[in-house]
Structures are given as structure tokens and as C-alpha cells.
Design an enzyme around this catalytic site. Structure first.
Site, PDB file in Angstrom:
ATOM      1  N   CYS A  97       0.709  -1.048  -0.035  1.00 15.44           N
ATOM      2  CA  CYS A  97       0.087  -0.014  -0.098  1.00 15.44           C
ATOM      3  C   CYS A  97       0.968   1.178  -0.018  1.00 15.44           C
ATOM      4  O   CYS A  97       1.703   1.249   0.805  1.00 15.44           O
ATOM      5  CB  CYS A  97      -0.830   0.023   1.301  1.00 15.44           C
ATOM      6  SG  CYS A  97      -1.748   1.520   1.540  1.00 15.44           S
ATOM      7  N   GLU A  98       0.621   2.023  -0.895  1.00 14.16           N
ATOM      8  CA  GLU A  98       1.288   3.699  -1.145  1.00 14.16           C
ATOM      9  C   GLU A  98       1.131   4.445   0.177  1.00 14.16           C
ATOM     10  O   GLU A  98       1.774   5.517   0.285  1.00 14.16           O
ATOM     11  CB  GLU A  98       1.337   4.151  -2.412  1.00 14.16           C
ATOM     12  CG  GLU A  98      -0.103   4.575  -2.416  1.00 14.16           C
ATOM     13  CD  GLU A  98      -0.285   5.481  -3.873  1.00 14.16           C
ATOM     14  OE1 GLU A  98      -0.924   6.354  -3.818  1.00 14.16           O
ATOM     15  OE2 GLU A  98       0.412   4.942  -4.544  1.00 14.16           O
ATOM     16  N   HIS A  99       0.089   4.231   0.821  1.00  8.60           N
ATOM     17  CA  HIS A  99      -0.308   4.964   1.997  1.00  8.60           C
ATOM     18  C   HIS A  99       0.393   4.585   3.246  1.00  8.60           C
ATOM     19  O   HIS A  99       0.724   5.297   4.087  1.00  8.60           O
ATOM     20  CB  HIS A  99      -1.704   5.091   2.285  1.00  8.60           C
ATOM     21  CG  HIS A  99      -2.598   5.437   0.898  1.00  8.60           C
ATOM     22  ND1 HIS A  99      -3.731   4.993   0.783  1.00  8.60           N
ATOM     23  CD2 HIS A  99      -2.233   6.459   0.134  1.00  8.60           C
ATOM     24  CE1 HIS A  99      -3.958   5.516  -0.458  1.00  8.60           C
ATOM     25  NE2 HIS A  99      -3.323   6.284  -0.784  1.00  8.60           N
ATOM     26  N   HIS A 100       0.515   3.344   3.613  1.00 15.09           N
ATOM     27  CA  HIS A 100       1.266   2.676   4.776  1.00 15.09           C
ATOM     28  C   HIS A 100       2.229   1.888   4.680  1.00 15.09           C
ATOM     29  O   HIS A 100       2.945   1.347   5.446  1.00 15.09           O
ATOM     30  CB  HIS A 100       0.016   2.093   5.486  1.00 15.09           C
ATOM     31  CG  HIS A 100      -0.964   2.977   5.956  1.00 15.09           C
ATOM     32  ND1 HIS A 100      -2.132   2.882   5.184  1.00 15.09           N
ATOM     33  CD2 HIS A 100      -1.158   3.730   6.796  1.00 15.09           C
ATOM     34  CE1 HIS A 100      -3.115   3.691   5.669  1.00 15.09           C
ATOM     35  NE2 HIS A 100      -2.396   4.551   6.871  1.00 15.09           N
ATOM     36  N   GLN A 138      -5.047  -0.414  -5.027  1.00 13.02           N
ATOM     37  CA  GLN A 138      -5.590  -1.574  -5.805  1.00 13.02           C
ATOM     38  C   GLN A 138      -6.173  -1.102  -7.131  1.00 13.02           C
ATOM     39  O   GLN A 138      -6.193  -1.636  -8.035  1.00 13.02           O
ATOM     40  CB  GLN A 138      -6.464  -2.449  -4.770  1.00 13.02           C
ATOM     41  CG  GLN A 138      -7.032  -3.671  -5.622  1.00 13.02           C
ATOM     42  CD  GLN A 138      -7.935  -4.394  -4.518  1.00 13.02           C
ATOM     43  OE1 GLN A 138      -7.536  -4.521  -3.711  1.00 13.02           O
ATOM     44  NE2 GLN A 138      -8.833  -4.959  -5.341  1.00 13.02           N
ATOM     45  N   HIS A 166      -6.073  -6.025   2.502  1.00 14.25           N
ATOM     46  CA  HIS A 166      -5.106  -4.875   2.791  1.00 14.25           C
ATOM     47  C   HIS A 166      -4.606  -4.912   4.097  1.00 14.25           C
ATOM     48  O   HIS A 166      -5.814  -4.652   4.993  1.00 14.25           O
ATOM     49  CB  HIS A 166      -5.951  -3.751   2.390  1.00 14.25           C
ATOM     50  CG  HIS A 166      -6.072  -3.402   0.928  1.00 14.25           C
ATOM     51  ND1 HIS A 166      -5.496  -2.425   0.108  1.00 14.25           N
ATOM     52  CD2 HIS A 166      -6.623  -4.286   0.213  1.00 14.25           C
ATOM     53  CE1 HIS A 166      -5.939  -2.482  -0.979  1.00 14.25           C
ATOM     54  NE2 HIS A 166      -6.812  -3.615  -1.035  1.00 14.25           N
ATOM     55  N   CYS A 168      -3.341  -2.886   5.683  1.00 18.50           N
ATOM     56  CA  CYS A 168      -3.502  -1.555   6.396  1.00 18.50           C
ATOM     57  C   CYS A 168      -4.659  -1.498   7.073  1.00 18.50           C
ATOM     58  O   CYS A 168      -5.037  -0.658   8.019  1.00 18.50           O
ATOM     59  CB  CYS A 168      -3.320  -0.479   5.417  1.00 18.50           C
ATOM     60  SG  CYS A 168      -4.382  -0.442   4.018  1.00 18.50           S
TER      61      CYS A 168
END
Length: 205
Positions: A97-100, A138, A166, A168
Site C-alpha cells: 500500500c502506498e499509504h502505509h 489496488q 489490505h 493496512c
């Protein structure tokens, strides 16, 4: 190539990656994170951790060093006039995940309808793997896989479904273990013909 498809492919291109810091700088960054979480980087068990993490990241995020479009340059035309759906199901992947920067674990299902040319089946799985080995959402990954196949092969249609869990959501935050997210992308005949979409979805099952 459709302008929307071109935009998706170009934005996901490995050539857009910014200049990288040195290996030494990357290892120093890992050491900073170890200290930030409350660890002691000088203790025996962690002495080699920065080096190991950077080496692992080279493999886990190796998709930045590969260009999916180049994988798809070789096609085959001697297919005895075959023009029905080609479907590769259950392609396992692990992305992040590019956020976490925690794992996304799932399966991709990819189909296309040839227009005179077909791909080697392993190439489809490799394209999924390349995009998975980058920081992702995704939704974006689903569009990227479909767009690059559409651009490289110019088939009559492309369909992609990704279903994934996910971490996250499972490891942090709401901690909903076992929940899955499904995304789809349709090009050409799969987008225009609901019956073809339904056939693709039924073949996945």
C-alpha cells in the site's frame, strides 16, 4: 492508443521514478526508523538489519526497475484464427500500500480477446508481478495492468479483476481481518458488452 490508456501507462512508467539516494543513505534511513520505534540499532540482533532491509526492498520493490510494456513486445500470430477469450485466473501477488507501505495480498484475473495476436501466458503473470512490486493502490494497479495490455496488444477487449486483502486494514486501524476488496477494469468489448463482462466474471468463478 487511446489518450486515457496512454496517460495510465505513462504515469505508471518506471522512467518517472525520481533519482534514488545511495545504498548507504537508505541503510541510514532504516537505522533512523529503528531508533524512532524505540529500538537500539547497535544491539547484536539489529547490527545487520539496515543492510538486510535494503536488500529485501530491492526484491520486494523490484518493479521499479522493469518496464511492463517491454515484457509484452513479443506476440504470436500463428494461432489458427483463435479469437475467443483468453483468461489467466488466480495470479497470486503481494504488493504494498502506498499509504502505509504494508502488504496487499491477493489474486489477479486477466482476460483479453485477441485481434490477430496473442501473448505468451507467462507474460500476463509477469506484468501483474511488475506492477505489484511497486507501491500501489489496488484501483491504480487494476487500471495499469489492463491499460498496458490494451496498449501493447491492441486486442478487441481487456478485462482485469483484482481481489485482495489490505494489511493496512487488517494490521492497523479498524483491524478487519479477512475482508477483501474487489476492483475491475474493462476495455473494448468487455466495456461495451455487458454479456462479455458477465461471461468473464462467470469464468473466474
Amino acid at each position: 492508443m487511446d489518450a486515457t490508456v496512454r496517460k495510465i501507462v505513462e504515469e505508471a512508467s518506471a522512467s518517472s521514478v525520481t533519482a534514488r539516494p545511495s545504498r548507504e543513505e537508505a541503510e541510514a534511513a532504516v537505522e533512523v526508523l529503528l531508533r524512532w520505534i524505540g529500538e537500539t540499532p547497535s544491539r547484536e540482533g539489529l547490527l545487520d538489519t539496515p543492510r538486510r532491509v535494503v536488500k529485501a526492498y530491492e526484491e520486494i520493490f523490484g518493479g521499479y526497475d522493469q518496464e511492463p510494456a517491454e515484457i509484452l513486445t513479443r506476440t504470436f500470430e500463428e494461432v489458427a484464427g483463435y479469437d475467443e477469450m483468453v483468461l489467466v485466473r488466480n495470479i497470486d501477488f503481494i504488493s504494498h500500500c502506498e499509504h502505509h507501505m504494508v502488504p496487499i495480498i491477493g489474486k489477479a484475473h486477466v482476460a483479453y480477446q485477441p485481434d490477430g495476436r496473442v501473448l505468451g501466458l507467462s507474460k500476463i503473470a509477469r506484468v501483474v508481478d511488475i506492477y505489484a512490486r511497486r507501491l500501489q493502490t489496488q484501483e491504480a494497479m487494476t487500471e495499469q495492468v489492463a491499460a498496458v495490455i490494451d496498449a501493447a496488444l491492441t486486442p478487441r477487449g481487456v478485462a482485469v479483476m483484482i481481489e485482495a486483502e489490505h494489511m493496512c486494514m487488517s494490521m492497523r486501524g479498524i483491524r478487519t481481518k479477512g475482508s477483501s476488496t474487489i476492483t475491475t477494469s474493462f476495455f473494448g468489448t468487455f466495456k461495451d458488452d455487458r454479456a462479455e463482462q458477465a461471461r468473464f466474471l462467470s469464468m473466474i468463478k
